[in-house]
Design a protein around this motif. Structure first.
Motif, short mmCIF file in Angstrom:
data_model
loop_
_atom_site.label_atom_id
_atom_site.label_comp_id
_atom_site.label_asym_id
_atom_site.label_seq_id
_atom_site.Cartn_x
_atom_site.Cartn_y
_atom_site.Cartn_z
N GLU A 24 54.52 -14.59 18.63
CA GLU A 24 53.57 -13.47 18.27
C GLU A 24 54.19 -12.66 17.25
O GLU A 24 55.07 -12.04 17.25
N THR A 25 53.30 -12.21 16.17
CA THR A 25 53.75 -11.47 15.27
C THR A 25 53.10 -10.22 15.26
O THR A 25 52.25 -10.15 16.18
N THR A 26 53.31 -9.38 14.23
CA THR A 26 52.82 -7.98 14.40
C THR A 26 51.36 -7.84 13.57
O THR A 26 50.94 -6.93 13.39
N VAL A 27 50.93 -8.81 13.10
CA VAL A 27 49.69 -9.11 12.22
C VAL A 27 48.59 -9.45 13.24
O VAL A 27 48.54 -10.26 14.13
N ARG A 28 47.45 -8.53 13.04
CA ARG A 28 46.15 -8.81 13.82
C ARG A 28 45.36 -9.95 13.12
O ARG A 28 45.11 -9.81 11.96
N ASP A 29 44.55 -10.48 14.02
CA ASP A 29 43.96 -11.63 13.65
C ASP A 29 42.17 -11.00 13.87
O ASP A 29 41.51 -11.19 14.95
N TRP A 30 41.82 -10.43 12.73
CA TRP A 30 40.48 -9.53 13.07
C TRP A 30 39.36 -10.46 13.10
O TRP A 30 38.26 -10.04 13.56
N ALA A 31 39.53 -11.56 12.64
CA ALA A 31 38.49 -12.64 12.55
C ALA A 31 37.97 -13.22 14.19
O ALA A 31 36.96 -13.36 14.51
N ARG A 32 39.04 -12.86 15.02
CA ARG A 32 38.99 -13.39 16.57
C ARG A 32 38.82 -12.14 17.68
O ARG A 32 39.11 -12.08 18.65
N ALA A 33 38.74 -11.03 16.87
CA ALA A 33 38.41 -9.72 17.53
C ALA A 33 37.58 -9.56 18.47
O ALA A 33 36.53 -10.30 18.48
N THR A 34 37.58 -8.86 19.87
CA THR A 34 36.60 -8.74 20.75
C THR A 34 35.96 -7.34 20.62
O THR A 34 36.74 -6.66 20.09
N ARG A 35 34.71 -7.23 20.90
CA ARG A 35 34.22 -5.86 20.96
C ARG A 35 33.68 -5.46 22.12
O ARG A 35 32.96 -6.32 22.74
N THR A 36 33.71 -4.31 22.41
CA THR A 36 33.53 -3.71 23.65
C THR A 36 32.62 -2.28 23.46
O THR A 36 33.24 -1.48 22.72
N THR A 37 31.42 -2.19 23.97
CA THR A 37 30.52 -1.19 23.73
C THR A 37 30.94 -0.20 24.64
O THR A 37 31.01 -0.54 26.04
N VAL A 38 31.08 1.15 24.51
CA VAL A 38 31.54 2.15 25.44
C VAL A 38 30.55 3.31 24.87
O VAL A 38 30.28 3.94 23.89
N ARG A 39 29.73 3.75 26.07
CA ARG A 39 28.51 4.75 26.06
C ARG A 39 29.23 6.17 26.54
O ARG A 39 29.86 6.23 27.45
N ARG A 40 28.37 7.14 26.09
CA ARG A 40 28.41 8.55 26.78
C ARG A 40 29.94 9.11 26.35
O ARG A 40 30.51 9.44 27.13
N VAL A 41 30.26 9.12 25.19
CA VAL A 41 31.38 9.57 24.55
C VAL A 41 31.26 10.73 23.43
O VAL A 41 30.03 10.71 23.06
N SER A 42 32.05 11.35 23.08
CA SER A 42 32.04 12.56 21.89
C SER A 42 32.71 11.89 20.68
O SER A 42 34.25 11.68 21.17
N VAL A 43 32.36 11.96 19.41
CA VAL A 43 33.01 11.65 18.38
C VAL A 43 33.05 12.83 17.26
O VAL A 43 31.70 12.94 17.21
N GLN A 44 33.73 13.37 17.19
CA GLN A 44 33.67 14.87 16.50
C GLN A 44 34.80 14.90 15.23
O GLN A 44 35.78 14.34 15.30
#
Length: 114
Positions: A24-44
């Motif tokens: 395992e390297t330190t480089v990320r494989d963004w083509a195989r990324a997972t996506r998780t939706t999170v609701r009811r947060v605050s981004v300021q």
């Protein structure tokens, strides 16, 4: 419900690239990324900086905060889609405790343009 926790974000987590020897390297494989939706947060908005050297750069800071008692699966190296922007998690994710119990989670996010 507080008006402060009405935003929905998507956490993007990419696995690490494995080299031809199976390491395992330190480089990320963004083509195989997972996506998780999170609701009811605050981004300021948070601190932003500009650099006008050889290459103009704008670093815009954001802070993600969860409701009381809520934690999210967010780690350094993840990305967050929020407010129509793709943001990087900036440093460690802070998990606040009060009287030995989880109170809320905060993460600094950043967008680098330039």
């Amino acid at each position: 419900m507080s008006v402060h926790y009405t935003q929905t974000v998507v956490i993007v987590r990419a696995p690490f690239v494995v080299d031809r020897y199976g390491n395992e390297t330190t480089v990320r494989d963004w083509a195989r990324a997972t996506r998780t939706t999170v609701r009811r947060v605050s981004v300021q908005p948070d601190v932003s900086t500009e650099d006008t050297g050889d290459r103009p750069v704008v670093v815009t800071g954001w802070r993600l905060t969860t409701r009381r008692g809520v934690d999210v699966d967010l780690q350094p190296g993840d990305r967050v889609v929020a407010l129509g922007r793709l943001l990087d998690v900036d440093g460690d994710v802070a998990r606040w405790t009060v009287s030995g119990r989880h109170h809320h989670t905060e993460a600094r996010l950043k967008e680098v343009i330039g």
